[in-house]
Design a protein around this motif. Structure first.
Motif, mmCIF file in Angstrom:
data_model
loop_
_atom_site.group_PDB
_atom_site.id
_atom_site.type_symbol
_atom_site.label_atom_id
_atom_site.label_comp_id
_atom_site.label_asym_id
_atom_site.label_seq_id
_atom_site.Cartn_x
_atom_site.Cartn_y
_atom_site.Cartn_z
ATOM 1 N N VAL A 130 0.739 -1.180 0.080
ATOM 2 C CA VAL A 130 -0.079 -0.014 -0.062
ATOM 3 C C VAL A 130 0.892 1.367 -0.042
ATOM 4 O O VAL A 130 0.566 2.301 -0.644
ATOM 5 C CB VAL A 130 -0.849 -0.200 1.458
ATOM 6 C CG1 VAL A 130 -1.537 1.377 1.373
ATOM 7 C CG2 VAL A 130 -1.967 -1.128 0.971
ATOM 8 N N SER A 154 -8.062 -4.067 0.685
ATOM 9 C CA SER A 154 -7.945 -2.628 0.423
ATOM 10 C C SER A 154 -9.015 -2.085 -0.254
ATOM 11 O O SER A 154 -9.290 -0.725 -0.307
ATOM 12 C CB SER A 154 -6.352 -2.513 0.075
ATOM 13 O OG SER A 154 -5.453 -2.431 0.875
ATOM 14 N N ASP A 165 -3.730 4.810 4.631
ATOM 15 C CA ASP A 165 -4.390 3.833 5.536
ATOM 16 C C ASP A 165 -5.644 3.763 6.096
ATOM 17 O O ASP A 165 -6.198 4.704 5.965
ATOM 18 C CB ASP A 165 -3.054 3.702 6.797
ATOM 19 C CG ASP A 165 -2.689 2.542 7.268
ATOM 20 O OD1 ASP A 165 -3.415 1.671 6.903
ATOM 21 O OD2 ASP A 165 -1.862 2.187 8.046
ATOM 22 N N ALA A 221 -5.034 0.050 -4.134
ATOM 23 C CA ALA A 221 -6.378 -0.619 -3.992
ATOM 24 C C ALA A 221 -7.358 -0.210 -5.387
ATOM 25 O O ALA A 221 -8.068 -1.249 -5.821
ATOM 26 C CB ALA A 221 -7.461 -0.129 -2.988
#
Length: 343
Positions: free
Chosen positions: A96, A136, A303, A160
């Motif tokens: 990520v 995600s 996040d 994502a």
């Protein structure tokens, strides 16, 4: 639970990766013939990937092609020579946080590379195409546990977004070509042979070497930690759960993510528990016998505070539900880490 077919030929992309390695070992142990396809990219220590690869190559039913997914000609040639029955697409640009620094790498691997894999699946009319997605994609969703039927239209990172794009492309291929496609959404996977950029690996390395560990959002994060052997067992069982287009849209069972217009389904594979990051760190400390120096940090961009899977669909389809206790799983990773690095 569906009956298991006789082992056949499986193309596994990302076979030298963390999850791909464990999945390939499981398939080989069951008697499948596996062609691995891996780019050996330097996103993290390639030595680790090559060690995994060397272990797989000891099996007579495994061979590997080293090339990038973006190289359509190499992928086509490998698949044409192998003629797979099943494709398990795990290769991707992962991470990520790295997607904030190198977003182009995610478009090239996760979108263009996935398109090339789907073209191979279409040309070879494989029995089942299974592709990795991620928790995600739930992005800004706040209602938990996450259900496959929840909307997933609010991605918070390019990583994502590319995985959500892969899901959408998979649905279109399933509809256009009657190609059975299952997308499985991973949650926070951990275990032996894990990636060095993952929290467990970083925390163990830091604690053993006397460095502080960074805990974002002051440690007030929650994750659905899923042990890797549970994850790959779930993937293996999903091979047999081939989606079929329903005769009528109204025939889709409530709670099933099966598309009303295509042989396409999304399935969560998670432990079904929301565990605090602080409890996860406590499990690491207990396994190591060392207390961590904690560096409390603000929330990171992109996040999320929590992830939590509803795994009831996986259980309905396969009769299996991940259940490895975090303390047990962490201890197994620590034992592997100490053995691998001699610490």
């Amino acid at each position: 639970m569906p009956a298991s077919p006789l082992p056949g030929k499986v193309l596994v992309t990302g076979s030298a990766g963390f999850i791909g390695f464990h999945l390939t070992r499981l398939l080989l142990d069951e008697g499948w013939t596996v062609l691995g396809y891996d780019g050996m990219t330097p996103y993290y220590d390639v030595t680790l990937k090559r060690r995994r690869n060397q272990m797989l190559l000891q099996h007579p039913n495994f061979r590997v092609v080293e090339a990038m997914l973006e190289d359509a000609e190499s992928l086509d040639n490998a698949a044409d020579a192998f003629e797979p029955d099943i494709i398990l697409h795990l290769a991707a640009q992962a991470g990520v946080r790295y997607s904030l620094e190198e977003p182009k790498a995610y478009i090239e691997s996760n979108v263009i590379g996935t398109f090339h894999v789907m073209e191979v699946a279409r040309r070879h009319s494989v029995k089942h195409l299974l592709m990795a997605s991620t928790s995600s994609v739930y992005g800004g969703n706040e209602e938990m546990p996450f259900l496959e039927t929840d909307k997933a239209d609010l991605p918070l990172t390019i990583y994502a977004a590319t995985k959500k794009a892969a899901e959408a492309m998979g649905h279109s291929y399933a509809h256009l070509w009657n190609l059975p496609v299952t997308m499985f959404r991973f949650f926070t996977v951990y275990g032996p042979w894990g990636r060095p950029d993952m929290a467990l690996y970083k925390f163990v390395d830091a604690i053993l070497n006397g460095r502080p560990i960074d805990l974002y959002n002051n440690g007030c994060l929650y994750r659905d930690f899923t042990y890797v052997t549970d994850l790959v067992r779930g993937i293996r069982l999903l091979i047999d759960a081939i989606p079929e287009k329903p005769p009528r849209p109204a025939d889709v069972d409530p709670g099933d993510s099966l598309s009303p217009v295509a042989p396409f389904r999304v399935v969560n594979i998670g432990n079904g528990e929301k565990t605090s990051l602080l409890n996860f760190v406590a499990a690491i400390e207990a396994s190591l016998g060392v207390k961590a120096v904690r560096n409390l940090m603000p929330m990171q961009k992109g996040d999320v505070e929590a992830t939590w899977a509803d795994s009831s669909l996986l259980s309905r389809l396969t009769g299996f539900r991940p259940n490895t206790d975090v303390g047990e799983g962490v201890a197994k990773f620590v034992a592997w880490y100490r053995d691998y690095y001699g610490k």
